[in-house]
Write an enzyme that holds these catalytic residues in place. Structure first.
Site, PDB file in Angstrom:
ATOM      1  N   CYS A   2       2.144   1.873  -6.699  1.00  0.00           N
ATOM      2  CA  CYS A   2       3.037   2.977  -7.046  1.00  0.00           C
ATOM      3  C   CYS A   2       2.937   4.044  -5.950  1.00  0.00           C
ATOM      4  CB  CYS A   2       2.724   3.655  -8.387  1.00  0.00           C
ATOM      5  SG  CYS A   2       2.827   2.536  -9.785  1.00  0.00           S
ATOM      6  N   ARG A  27       4.647   0.467  -1.666  1.00  0.00           N
ATOM      7  CA  ARG A  27       3.586   0.509  -2.675  1.00  0.00           C
ATOM      8  C   ARG A  27       4.041  -0.040  -4.026  1.00  0.00           C
ATOM      9  NH1 ARG A  27      -0.453   3.877  -1.062  1.00  0.00           N
ATOM     10  NH2 ARG A  27      -1.168   4.044  -3.199  1.00  0.00           N
ATOM     11  N   TRP A  73       5.119   0.126  -9.329  1.00  0.00           N
ATOM     12  CA  TRP A  73       4.690  -1.269  -9.416  1.00  0.00           C
ATOM     13  C   TRP A  73       4.178  -1.405 -10.845  1.00  0.00           C
ATOM     14  CZ3 TRP A  73       0.297  -4.191 -10.437  1.00  0.00           C
ATOM     15  CH2 TRP A  73       0.371  -5.546 -10.051  1.00  0.00           C
ATOM     16  N   ASN A  99       0.046   7.203 -10.863  1.00  0.00           N
ATOM     17  CA  ASN A  99      -0.304   5.976 -10.144  1.00  0.00           C
ATOM     18  C   ASN A  99      -1.690   5.584 -10.623  1.00  0.00           C
ATOM     19  OD1 ASN A  99      -0.896   3.959  -8.290  1.00  0.00           O
ATOM     20  ND2 ASN A  99      -1.349   5.399  -6.621  1.00  0.00           N
ATOM     21  N   GLY A 100      -1.831   4.401 -11.233  1.00  0.00           N
ATOM     22  CA  GLY A 100      -3.143   3.976 -11.721  1.00  0.00           C
ATOM     23  C   GLY A 100      -3.011   3.364 -13.098  1.00  0.00           C
ATOM     24  N   GLU A 484      -4.511 -18.253   5.813  1.00  0.00           N
ATOM     25  CA  GLU A 484      -3.668 -17.085   6.053  1.00  0.00           C
ATOM     26  C   GLU A 484      -2.197 -17.502   6.225  1.00  0.00           C
ATOM     27  OE1 GLU A 484      -3.819 -14.058   5.695  1.00  0.00           O
ATOM     28  OE2 GLU A 484      -2.344 -13.159   7.035  1.00  0.00           O
ATOM     29  N   LYS A 488       0.794 -16.188   3.868  1.00  0.00           N
ATOM     30  CA  LYS A 488       1.989 -15.522   4.421  1.00  0.00           C
ATOM     31  C   LYS A 488       3.252 -16.197   3.927  1.00  0.00           C
ATOM     32  CE  LYS A 488       0.712 -12.660   5.508  1.00  0.00           C
ATOM     33  NZ  LYS A 488      -0.430 -11.842   5.712  1.00  0.00           N
ATOM     34  N   GLU A 491       3.934 -15.460   0.155  1.00  0.00           N
ATOM     35  CA  GLU A 491       4.374 -14.120  -0.225  1.00  0.00           C
ATOM     36  C   GLU A 491       5.742 -13.766   0.341  1.00  0.00           C
ATOM     37  OE1 GLU A 491       1.703 -10.886   0.827  1.00  0.00           O
ATOM     38  OE2 GLU A 491       1.154 -11.834   2.689  1.00  0.00           O
ATOM     39  N   HIS A 507     -10.062 -35.222  -0.128  1.00  0.00           N
ATOM     40  CA  HIS A 507     -10.675 -35.118  -1.455  1.00  0.00           C
ATOM     41  C   HIS A 507      -9.678 -34.637  -2.507  1.00  0.00           C
ATOM     42  CE1 HIS A 507     -14.516 -35.940   0.416  1.00  0.00           C
ATOM     43  NE2 HIS A 507     -14.154 -35.090   1.370  1.00  0.00           N
ATOM     44  N   LYS A 606       1.977  -2.974  -1.390  1.00  0.00           N
ATOM     45  CA  LYS A 606       1.127  -2.944  -0.188  1.00  0.00           C
ATOM     46  C   LYS A 606      -0.320  -2.628  -0.524  1.00  0.00           C
ATOM     47  CE  LYS A 606       0.483  -3.062   4.255  1.00  0.00           C
ATOM     48  NZ  LYS A 606       0.436  -4.427   4.807  1.00  0.00           N
TER      49      LYS A 606
END
Ligand code: M6R
Length: 611
Positions: A2, A27, A73, A99-100, A484, A488, A491, A507, A606
């Site tokens: 947020c 955010r 968010w 925010n939280g 990574e 990427k 997302e 395996h 973010k």
């Protein structure tokens, strides 16, 4: 998560808040809203991105000199107009952004419901606001005191900003666990989750600490703790230029940030690494060198992409420094009962410096006596302040939700720490040390060479964009790069992708392989080369499509793979800095080819300031 922005002063508040929300949209972008105070409170909010809010406000009355804004968010309650912030209290006289997460909101809500309060949203924020209002009504109308009392009873994390219709010249804000910056102007004040909405107007800022309350009027800033003691605000000068937070001609922040990497890596090395003199100068490392040298164990704590950087560092530090390293997901570490011994060093890696899990994990380790070394991008962030020592990555603001330039900068810092430490410990011979310094110094130019393949990678993206799944494989230093690359792709393009150590695929994951599955091998020339060649053959034998990131001149793999992306030859210790770049570009181009918002992928934000 947020983003919050607020303004009080002589200017029009709405344009400042709107622009600020656009800058903070990374955010969270489930909904956006503003509350403007001009005689009475007007609240406008809309599901979706800030642009949707802006459009809905065309022609509406937005004149005001005080206001608060929020980009959300979602945590409590689905993304919708009614769950969007700001929220209004039952009386309609208070508006609040948050925010939280308020963890004990259910209990507070049921207590308030028993008193007759009704709720219009599903949010914890509306509960906290009415809790404040309830105290406010009963304490003779002292809002500041009501907020203090309420926050002492709240469990969880918050930044809140409250606007009171009866006191149009005052904004009250408080923080615990989420970031809050005050911009100090002439007869005006700004509030925001980070400095980006502020720098255009003032470079003087105050970072609010946990358990602090800020009471802002146009010409006055009062800072207090929750015990009502006055504190002296520490005004700092921002070292940030507007250009750094704009797209500068690129179609997205993600592409801009990928292309910035030759510079950001150079900036990260500048003034620290001198290959000719054979030195690495890092004051933060030097300040705790004795602890580092004598460390029994290094624990690297991080999340997401930063965790991948930690994983590469595990290989490098163990190889060069001969110190055992463990890499921990912060979210797991904080809830375990971890064993921390004397002589353990914690390295916390975080771009934002605000990731809630990482912050709490290091606080927990600190309580047990650990030394915390932070590797962070955002100067003055919560984790930076909670660390005993550290090194900044100097990558500049990273706005695209997918981490790119921050990751390579983290790797550079971690590699320099490993080199410096191995040199001090005498676990590296001088020839190899000087060779690696040289190799590191050449990385910015080599990254620029990799970026020249952008068109080729874009064509590959077009070829593979419709695949349903991807597998990413690598060994040794390139195994975390496979992880990574898969992260990427997931997302940015919403394609399912898995990263695996190349030898582990036998395996299990090899069962996925058929002629439709692209398998991306991260296979630059290193000590595992022959082994990974065999792994490629195993995939080819099962008709998988192989896309390989290889070193220039590697005819062996070029002859076997369906497609290759070549990167310059480099020592295996620094090779991840090159092999990751094509994977960033591949996910970017696949995302674009699928017409997705690469800067703001769905469901993400973010900085993850909730656990
Ligand atoms: O700010 P941090 O480095 O602590 O963030 C950690 C992760 O949230 C972050 O790396 C996330 O995984 C990125 N979206 C990856 O691109």
């Amino acid at each position: 998560m947020c983003g919050i922005v607020a303004y009080i002063g002589q200017r029009e508040a709405y344009p400042i808040i709107l622009k600020g929300l656009k800058r903070l949209e990374y955010r969270g972008y489930d909904s956006a809203g503003v509350a403007l105070l001009n005689g009475s409170l007007r609240v406008y909010k809309k599901k979706g991105k800030v642009a949707a809010l802006e459009e809905s406000l065309v022609g509406k009355a937005v004149h005001a000199h005080a206001g608060i804004g929020h980009t959300r968010w979602a945590t409590h309650g689905e993304p919708s107009d009614r769950n969007a912030h700001p929220h209004l209290s039952a009386s309609g006289k208070l508006a609040m952004i948050h925010n939280g997460i308020i963890e004990n909101y259910a209990q507070l809500k049921s207590d308030l419901q028993k008193k007759g309060y009704e709720f219009k949203s599903d949010t914890d924020t509306e509960v906290l606001l009415n809790f404040i209002e309830d105290i406010h009504i009963n304490n003779g109308g002292n809002l500041e005191e009501a907020i203090r009392i309420a926050l002492r009873r709240v469990v969880g994390a918050y930044v809140i900003v409250v606007l009171d219709q009866d006191h149009p010249d005052t904004l009250i804000a408080a923080r615990k666990g989420s970031p809050l910056v005050i911009g100090v102007g002439k007869d005006e004040h700004f509030l925001a989750s980070d400095a980006s909405p502020i720098i255009e107007y003032t470079k003087e800022v105050v970072y609010v600490n946990d358990y602090e309350l800020a009471i802002l009027k146009p010409d006055e800033l009062v800072l207090k703790n929750l015990g009502n003691d006055k504190l002296t605000p520490f005004i700092q000068k921002l070292d940030l230029e507007l250009a750094a937070i704009e797209k500068g001609g690129y179609d997205s922040f993600m592409l801009k940030e990928i292309f910035e990497q030759p510079h950001t890596i150079y900036d990260c090395l500048r003034g620290r690494l001198d290959a000719t003199a054979g030195t690495i100068t890092m004051s933060g490392v030097q300040s705790c060198m004795q602890y580092l040298k004598e460390a029994n164990r290094i624990l690297i704590i991080a999340c997401g992409t930063s965790w991948h950087a930690g994983l590469v560092a595990e290989y490098i530090i163990e190889e060069l420094c001969r110190i055992p390293v463990e890499v921990e997901y912060a979210s797991e570490f904080r809830y375990r009962n971890p064993i921390i011994n004397k002589g353990d060093i914690i390295i916390a890696v975080s771009q934002s410096g605000e990731t809630a899990d990482t912050l709490v994990a290091i606080e927990k380790a600190k309580e047990q006596g650990a030394i915390i070394f932070g590797i962070l991008n955002v100067v003055g962030s919560s984790i930076a302040r909670a660390s005993h020592a550290g090194a900044y990555t100097h990558a500049g603001p990273e706005i695209g939700v997918a981490s790119t330039k921050a990751f390579t900068a983290q790797l550079v810092v971690l590699t320099m720490v490993a080199l410096k430490l191995s040199n001090e410990r005498g676990t590296i011979d001088q020839k190899r040390y000087l060779h690696l310094l040289n190799e590191l110094q050449q990385i910015p130019d080599k990254v620029a060479t990799v970026l020249q393949q952008n068109e080729h990678i874009s064509a590959l993206a077009e070829k593979y964009k419709d695949a349903r799944d991807f597998l990413y494989l690598g060994r040794g230093y390139n195994f975390p790069i496979a992880l990574e690359g898969a992260l990427k792709l997931k997302e940015i393009s919403y394609i399912h992708a898995e990263g695996y150590p190349a030898a582990e695929m036998k395996h299990g994951p090899i069962a996925l392989v058929d002629e439709k599955l692209p398998v991306v091998f991260v296979a630059t020339r290193d000590s595992y080369h022959e082994k990974i060649v065999s792994n490629i053959q195993e995939i080819k034998a099962r008709k998988g499509k192989v896309v390989a990131v290889i070193s220039e001149g590697d005819d062996v793999i070029e002859g076997m793979a369906d497609d290759v992306i070549k990167v310059p030859e480099a020592d295996e210790i620094v090779a991840p800095l090159l092999s990751v770049i094509p994977l960033q570009l591949l996910s970017y181009h696949i995302g674009m080819a699928k017409d997705l918002d690469v800067d703001k992928p769905r469901n993400l934000a973010k900085s993850v300031t909730v656990e």
